[in-house]
Design a protein around this motif. Sequence first.
Motif, mmCIF file in Angstrom:
data_model
loop_
_atom_site.group_PDB
_atom_site.id
_atom_site.type_symbol
_atom_site.label_atom_id
_atom_site.label_comp_id
_atom_site.label_asym_id
_atom_site.label_seq_id
_atom_site.Cartn_x
_atom_site.Cartn_y
_atom_site.Cartn_z
ATOM 1 N N PHE A 69 2.154 -3.738 40.812
ATOM 2 C CA PHE A 69 1.537 -4.605 41.820
ATOM 3 C C PHE A 69 2.272 -4.502 43.154
ATOM 4 N N GLU A 70 3.577 -4.248 43.083
ATOM 5 C CA GLU A 70 4.337 -4.054 44.319
ATOM 6 C C GLU A 70 3.865 -2.799 45.043
ATOM 7 N N SER A 71 3.630 -1.714 44.286
ATOM 8 C CA SER A 71 3.180 -0.468 44.907
ATOM 9 C C SER A 71 1.757 -0.589 45.435
ATOM 10 N N MET A 72 0.961 -1.477 44.847
ATOM 11 C CA MET A 72 -0.406 -1.693 45.329
ATOM 12 C C MET A 72 -0.449 -2.641 46.516
ATOM 13 N N GLY A 73 0.677 -3.349 46.753
ATOM 14 C CA GLY A 73 0.703 -4.315 47.840
ATOM 15 C C GLY A 73 -0.045 -5.592 47.517
ATOM 16 N N VAL A 74 -0.048 -5.970 46.224
ATOM 17 C CA VAL A 74 -0.756 -7.177 45.781
ATOM 18 C C VAL A 74 0.255 -8.241 45.401
ATOM 19 N N ALA A 75 0.151 -9.416 46.013
ATOM 20 C CA ALA A 75 1.048 -10.534 45.711
ATOM 21 C C ALA A 75 0.376 -11.503 44.741
ATOM 22 N N ALA A 76 1.187 -12.261 44.026
ATOM 23 C CA ALA A 76 0.673 -13.250 43.086
ATOM 24 C C ALA A 76 -0.047 -14.367 43.836
ATOM 25 N N VAL A 77 -1.121 -14.876 43.233
ATOM 26 C CA VAL A 77 -1.868 -16.005 43.785
ATOM 27 C C VAL A 77 -1.953 -17.103 42.734
ATOM 28 N N PRO A 78 -2.215 -18.354 43.121
ATOM 29 C CA PRO A 78 -2.366 -19.427 42.138
ATOM 30 C C PRO A 78 -3.497 -19.132 41.161
ATOM 31 N N TRP A 79 -3.378 -19.695 39.956
ATOM 32 C CA TRP A 79 -4.364 -19.425 38.903
ATOM 33 C C TRP A 79 -5.776 -19.787 39.334
ATOM 34 N N ARG A 80 -5.939 -20.865 40.062
ATOM 35 C CA ARG A 80 -7.272 -21.333 40.424
ATOM 36 C C ARG A 80 -7.827 -20.624 41.673
ATOM 37 N N ALA A 81 -7.069 -19.686 42.223
ATOM 38 C CA ALA A 81 -7.556 -18.926 43.373
ATOM 39 C C ALA A 81 -8.583 -17.891 42.914
ATOM 40 N N ASP A 82 -9.200 -17.212 43.874
ATOM 41 C CA ASP A 82 -10.161 -16.166 43.540
ATOM 42 C C ASP A 82 -9.465 -15.002 42.831
ATOM 43 N N VAL A 83 -10.248 -14.183 42.162
ATOM 44 C CA VAL A 83 -9.722 -13.018 41.452
ATOM 45 C C VAL A 83 -9.058 -12.065 42.455
ATOM 46 N N PRO A 84 -7.755 -11.741 42.278
ATOM 47 C CA PRO A 84 -7.073 -10.879 43.246
ATOM 48 C C PRO A 84 -7.271 -9.385 43.007
ATOM 49 N N VAL A 85 -7.493 -8.987 41.735
ATOM 50 C CA VAL A 85 -7.622 -7.574 41.384
ATOM 51 C C VAL A 85 -8.662 -7.431 40.277
ATOM 52 N N LYS A 86 -9.464 -6.367 40.367
ATOM 53 C CA LYS A 86 -10.420 -6.045 39.309
ATOM 54 C C LYS A 86 -10.017 -4.709 38.688
ATOM 55 N N ILE A 87 -9.921 -4.686 37.373
ATOM 56 C CA ILE A 87 -9.482 -3.492 36.661
ATOM 57 C C ILE A 87 -10.649 -2.898 35.888
ATOM 58 N N PHE A 88 -10.807 -1.583 35.983
ATOM 59 C CA PHE A 88 -11.877 -0.862 35.290
ATOM 60 C C PHE A 88 -11.260 0.196 34.385
ATOM 61 N N GLY A 89 -11.865 0.380 33.213
ATOM 62 C CA GLY A 89 -11.374 1.421 32.326
ATOM 63 C C GLY A 89 -12.100 1.428 30.997
ATOM 64 N N ILE A 90 -11.610 2.261 30.088
ATOM 65 C CA ILE A 90 -12.140 2.367 28.732
ATOM 66 C C ILE A 90 -11.005 2.078 27.763
ATOM 67 N N LEU A 91 -11.177 1.096 26.882
ATOM 68 C CA LEU A 91 -10.139 0.786 25.902
ATOM 69 C C LEU A 91 -9.966 1.960 24.938
ATOM 70 N N PRO A 92 -8.732 2.402 24.711
ATOM 71 C CA PRO A 92 -8.504 3.462 23.719
ATOM 72 C C PRO A 92 -8.999 2.996 22.348
ATOM 73 N N GLN A 93 -9.871 3.772 21.722
ATOM 74 C CA GLN A 93 -10.493 3.317 20.490
ATOM 75 C C GLN A 93 -9.493 3.112 19.351
ATOM 76 N N LYS A 94 -8.453 3.932 19.307
ATOM 77 C CA LYS A 94 -7.476 3.787 18.228
ATOM 78 C C LYS A 94 -6.643 2.521 18.365
ATOM 79 N N LYS A 95 -6.527 2.003 19.588
ATOM 80 C CA LYS A 95 -5.701 0.817 19.830
ATOM 81 C C LYS A 95 -6.524 -0.365 20.325
ATOM 82 N N GLU A 96 -7.826 -0.312 20.109
ATOM 83 C CA GLU A 96 -8.728 -1.300 20.695
ATOM 84 C C GLU A 96 -8.374 -2.720 20.274
ATOM 85 N N ARG A 97 -8.272 -2.970 18.978
ATOM 86 C CA ARG A 97 -7.987 -4.323 18.495
ATOM 87 C C ARG A 97 -6.605 -4.798 18.960
ATOM 88 N N ASN A 98 -5.628 -3.916 18.900
ATOM 89 C CA ASN A 98 -4.286 -4.297 19.347
ATOM 90 C C ASN A 98 -4.272 -4.665 20.827
#
Length: 293
Positions: A69-98
């Motif tokens: 988050f430091e390299s992205m330049g994103v600082a922490a915000v309060p829990w009730r604030a708007d979403v600060p970051v959106k993450i996209f990806g595919i869960l590895p199927q072998k480790k999905e449940r974990n």
Amino acid sequence: GPGVLTRTLLNSGVRVVALENDLAFLPDLQSLENSLDGQFKVIYGDFFRLDPLVTGPVKPPTVCSEKLFESMGVAAVPWRADVPVKIFGILPQKKERNMLWRLIFAVYECSSIYRYGRIELNFFISEKEYKVLTAKAGEKRVYQALSVLWQIGCEIQLLHMEPWASFLTNLKNGGLAIPRSTALPNDHLCLIRLTPRKDLFTGTMKPTNSSTFVFMVKQCLAKPSSRIIDKLNSWSLSDGCKLLRELEIPEDAETVSLYPEDYMRLFDALQNSSVFTESWFHDEVLESARNMN
């Protein structure tokens, strides 16, 4: 993969940070980064090897959320604030449940990426795990602890369903492994959005006691056909029947029949009981937390 998600996000005009765990792909991505005038940044790392439970420095592609988050330049915000970051990806199927367990535990503890606020996850997961996350009370073969914890902790939205045939599934070529399933349909990968609830910590639930809630739900749904009164008795709660009457929960109710909101109300009531101050209970919670992590 072929970068379909990355291209789609870039074409929409948003700023994208890509985590790439294969050194072979880095040169092309770095070339793309240099051509996009700050819209795109690539980091050598693996999101699914984030924040390992080790001491000392870690070697890439393992990454720490603090450094990320430091390299992205994103600082922490309060829990009730708007979403600060959106993450996209595919869960590895072998480790999905974990991974689903690790992520939901981090939500309740406000640890790892959730120290920075209500991080939104947009993941492709198997259809069978999507069915588990959205299962309804009473569905004995599907309704599990993960169902309750994710439904209480996050808003779950289905964005898209894509047949497995659209993805490379030949393991010899580095493709996805299609998880086997007999009890649930599993013909698709499901793109779902998981957004932590803004009001999660406005009541009795706090990051400091949330592991107790996770442990309570896990114990109750370890055997879905068990009775909730038997669970209360196993915790040495002397007035379990009275408590259930006050909550308008039948004494003979099976744990699988309780809705997520019922578990939340039960947790609230037990927080006012001496049972959750017993040392044996907290020892069990800590051991459960270690196992999940």
